[in-house]
Scaffold this motif. Structure first.
Motif, PDB file in Angstrom:
ATOM      1  N   ASN A  15       0.826  -1.223   0.000  1.00  0.00           N
ATOM      2  CA  ASN A  15       0.000   0.000   0.000  1.00  0.00           C
ATOM      3  C   ASN A  15       0.849   1.257   0.000  1.00  0.00           C
ATOM      4  N   LEU A  16       1.750   1.352  -0.957  1.00  0.00           N
ATOM      5  CA  LEU A  16       2.602   2.536  -1.030  1.00  0.00           C
ATOM      6  C   LEU A  16       2.287   3.335  -2.289  1.00  0.00           C
ATOM      7  N   GLY A  17       2.341   4.641  -2.136  1.00  0.00           N
ATOM      8  CA  GLY A  17       2.201   5.510  -3.307  1.00  0.00           C
ATOM      9  C   GLY A  17       3.458   5.405  -4.162  1.00  0.00           C
ATOM     10  N   PRO A  18       3.442   5.986  -5.370  1.00  0.00           N
ATOM     11  CA  PRO A  18       4.584   5.850  -6.284  1.00  0.00           C
ATOM     12  C   PRO A  18       5.926   6.310  -5.695  1.00  0.00           C
ATOM     13  N   ASP A  19       5.907   7.418  -4.935  1.00  0.00           N
ATOM     14  CA  ASP A  19       7.177   7.932  -4.421  1.00  0.00           C
ATOM     15  C   ASP A  19       7.739   7.025  -3.326  1.00  0.00           C
ATOM     16  N   LEU A  20       6.872   6.573  -2.409  1.00  0.00           N
ATOM     17  CA  LEU A  20       7.358   5.700  -1.342  1.00  0.00           C
ATOM     18  C   LEU A  20       7.741   4.322  -1.889  1.00  0.00           C
ATOM     19  N   ARG A  45       9.264   3.978  -4.740  1.00  0.00           N
ATOM     20  CA  ARG A  45      10.632   4.241  -5.209  1.00  0.00           C
ATOM     21  C   ARG A  45      11.612   4.235  -4.029  1.00  0.00           C
ATOM     22  N   VAL A  46      11.202   4.842  -2.917  1.00  0.00           N
ATOM     23  CA  VAL A  46      12.048   4.872  -1.721  1.00  0.00           C
ATOM     24  C   VAL A  46      12.295   3.447  -1.217  1.00  0.00           C
TER      25      VAL A  46
END
Lengths: 133, 118
Positions: free
Chosen positions: A113-118, A120-121
């Motif tokens: 359940n992560l957005g695109p930026d997280l 990538r992180v």
């Protein structure tokens, strides 16, 4: 006793040759431009290869930027927008290591359940950090 | 950034928080963790530019958030504009709807927009 000589840091402009003198017991160090010897030699960037958390280890060191902001040292890892603060370089990098470990646990638990930026992180973290457990 | 300014942001954006060695905060949208930030405990000055980068805002947007001219809805719009929040299209495939059978509107949590039903 002959004076102790050292190399000037690259960002320091000197009109005279750089020389650091120590007393006969080697206790007091002063720079010609004044200020703290240790402070003036703090690097702006280091490679950090330990997290300070036994549950994790770095498989690839990270490039950490160091800044002094009004007496607070800030250690940041720009690739993942993460930072740590402290009163010294070691306490700031320790705080950064603790934060990275926290972030690793938190993103691992929520990886579905992560957005695109997280996301990538999380991928970047896995390039550098592994859990020992 | 002052500690109370950080807390203003936490309240305004409805960030989830957890106190560890630091105060950790993250923004969730439609069940997904979108951005995260943190501040150290105590009343120390916080590195505002680094917090701003974690929240994916420029200086003007952050100032607006602290001064209450940028709302949570505005923030969601900012994150969508920057691709930090992925926009999900309505899953409706009713041929009577526009876009050659695909609705094309932004979907809600259900996966459908407000005008289409699952």
């Amino acid at each position: 006793m002959a004076p102790m000589l050292a190399q000037a840091p690259p960002d320091v402009q000197l009109s005279k040759s750089f020389e650091v003198k120590g007393d006969p017991r080697g206790h007091s160090l002063k720079t010609l431009w004044g200020g703290s010897f240790a402070h003036s030699l703090r690097p702006e960037q280091i490679l950090l290869g330990t997290l300070g958390n036994l549950g994790f280890r770095f498989i690839k060191p990270i490039i950490v930027q160091l800044e002094n902001r009004e007496g607070v040292v800030v250690a940041s890892w720009p690739e993942v927008d993460e930072f740590g603060t402290g009163t010294s370089m070691s306490s700031a990098t320790e705080d950064l290591g603790r934060t990275v470990a926290e972030l690793y646990c938190s993103l691992k638990a929520d990886q579905a359940n992560l957005g695109p930026d997280l996301e990538r992180v999380w991928l970047k973290l896995q390039e550098h950090v592994v859990s020992r457990r | 950034m002052k500690t109370h300014e950080f807390e203003t942001i936490v309240t305004k954006l409805g960030l989830e928080t957890r106190n560890s060695g630091d105060r950790l905060a993250w923004f969730e949208y439609q069940g997904k963790k979108v951005v995260r930030t943190k501040r150290s405990m105590g009343n120390k000055e916080q590195p505002g530019d680094l917090i701003r980068q974690q929240l994916k805002l420029n200086e003007e947007e952050l100032a607006g958030l602290i001064k209450c001219t940028v709302s949570r809805t505005d923030y969601i719009g900012i994150l969508k504009g920057k691709g930090v929040i992925a926009t999900i299209k309505c899953a409706c495939r009713n041929p009577k709807h526009q876009h050659q059978g695909f609705c094309g509107r932004e979907a809600a949590d259900s996966g459908f927009c407000s005008q289409c039903t699952p």
